[in-house]
Design an enzyme around this catalytic site. Structure first.
Site, mmCIF file in Angstrom:
data_model
loop_
_atom_site.group_PDB
_atom_site.id
_atom_site.type_symbol
_atom_site.label_atom_id
_atom_site.label_comp_id
_atom_site.label_asym_id
_atom_site.label_seq_id
_atom_site.Cartn_x
_atom_site.Cartn_y
_atom_site.Cartn_z
ATOM 1 C CB SER A 14 23.276 0.176 48.191
ATOM 2 O OG SER A 14 23.114 0.094 49.531
ATOM 3 C CG HIS B 231 17.918 -1.365 46.731
ATOM 4 N ND1 HIS B 231 18.135 -0.236 45.993
ATOM 5 C CD2 HIS B 231 18.628 -1.187 47.888
ATOM 6 C CE1 HIS B 231 18.955 0.575 46.656
ATOM 7 N NE2 HIS B 231 19.252 0.018 47.807
ATOM 8 C CD GLU C 50 16.066 0.424 42.747
ATOM 9 O OE1 GLU C 50 16.189 1.361 41.941
ATOM 10 O OE2 GLU C 50 17.003 0.034 43.476
ATOM 11 C CG ASN D 65 21.523 3.591 45.434
ATOM 12 O OD1 ASN D 65 20.991 4.615 45.861
ATOM 13 N ND2 ASN D 65 21.696 2.528 46.188
#
Ligand code: 3HC
Length: 315
Positions: free
Chosen positions: A149, A170, A182, A220
């Site tokens: 992450s 991701h 991602e 994130n």
């Protein structure tokens, strides 16, 4: 018999989650290392879209728990796809489960593995050690990807001699539902590797985006400061937890408010990401630690997984 089973799985896939069954893709056999929420979700969507999957974790007990989690999630998917056909529902679940084998050995079946996706604990040294071991055992063709992450993919990849065949994939929680992946291209990732990862994400019936190897990638980097700002708002007493969450759901159209989402993702996960960024950029106020978040984590109130975070949850 086998051809029949394969055709029937293709029909399920075409009717349901996937239409493209990894056609033209060099990635058919995958190994997912780490069978927690993310790893088991990745294994599930890969199996649902016709890939052969080896799911790896440290003990059989952990793997059995992952198997149960996948079966429960598959039931939700199947009941949507075949609401009036119990037989088709059962067949879809059995055939999807049969695409997943479990192993305690990360190098199991590595000779035929096209892609390894790592979804283990967020610890650089542990990830590097694992990838070094895999690099020594895996054939040339195998692409490596991390689902980290917040850690640097380039730094993880530096433990291997295959920087050109290393990238990031991701996923988002819950993996069977969230449509985004991602795909992270590091400076050394070859275009061929990136294209294969992007096509793989498409074949999972996800919507991939391309991003560079920057902290938090896209989601994130935006989401974590927003979530922590929700905690700071609560700490200042600007509004109650319920009202902050209600505000963002009804005023901004988010499916969950920031404190609900923190409980869902895990307070420890968010704290880990924030602490890592704060260490690297101590002057960035967006990454300042939150006393409330720290004390909840210290008390073991990690959110849904422990039964309490900002809210009480049924375990
Ligand atoms: N497996 C399969 N299907 C699932 C599922 C699962 N684990 N969880 C939910 N679903 C399905 C349900 O069956 C339901 O399907 P339907 O609408 O077709 O009947 C649908 O998803 C909605 O589920 P529910 O009715 O149970 O509940 P909600 O409507 O409240 O939705 C939610 C739950 C999908 C989690 C929604 O609240 C949501 O999208 N929340 C935000 C999640 C989010 O932001 N995730 C990203 C977190 S950040 C991250 O993961 C990055 C990491 O690096 C930290």
């Amino acid at each position: 018999m086998q051809a029949l089973a394969a055709r029937s799985l293709c029909q399920h896939i075409t009717r349901g989650m996937a239409t493209s069954v990894t056609r033209n893709s060099p990635i058919n056999n995958i190994t997912v290392i780490g069978s927690g929420l993310m790893g088991s979700g990745i294994a599930q969507v890969a199996a649902q879209t016709g890939h052969s999957v080896v799911l790896v974790d440290q003990t059989d007990a952990i793997l059995q728990k992952a198997k149960e989690r996948i079966a429960t999630s598959l039931k939700r998917v199947a009941s949507k796809q075949y609401p009036d056909d119990a037989k088709a529902m059962k067949q879809f679940m059995t055939e999807t489960m049969s695409k997943i084998s479990m192993s305690e050995d990360p190098t199991s079946n590595i000779g035929s593995c096209d892609l390894i996706v790592e979804a283990i604990v967020e610890n650089m040294a542990i990830k590097q050690k694992l990838f070094k071991q895999l690099d020594e055992a895996a054939p040339q063709k195998t692409i490596f990807a991390s689902n980290t992450s917040s850690l640097s993919i380039t730094e993880i990849a530096s433990a291997t001699d295959r920087l050109d065949r290393f990238g990031g994939l991701h996923f988002f929680n819950p993996v069977p539902v969230m449509k985004l992946v991602e795909v992270i291209k590091c400076n050394e990732t070859s275009q061929e590797t990136f294209d294969s990862l992007f096509m793989f994400a498409n074949n999972l019936r996800k919507h991939p985006i391309s991003c560079k190897d920057t902290p938090g990638f896209v989601v994130n980097r935006l989401l974590v400061p927003y979530l922590v700002e929700g905690v700071r708002m609560l700490e200042r007493g600007d509004a109650s937890a319920r009202d902050i969450d209600k505000a963002m759901k009804l005023g901004a159209g988010y499916p969950m408010g920031p404190l609900e989402l923190l409980d869902y993702v895990g307070l420890d996960t968010t704290k880990f990401i924030l602490d890592g960024w704060h260490e690297k950029e101590p002057d960035n106020p967006l990454f300042n630690p939150s006393e409330l978040l720290n004390s909840l984590v210290k008390d073991g109130k990690l959110g849904m997984k422990t039964g309490e975070g900002f809210y009480q949850h049924k375990k």
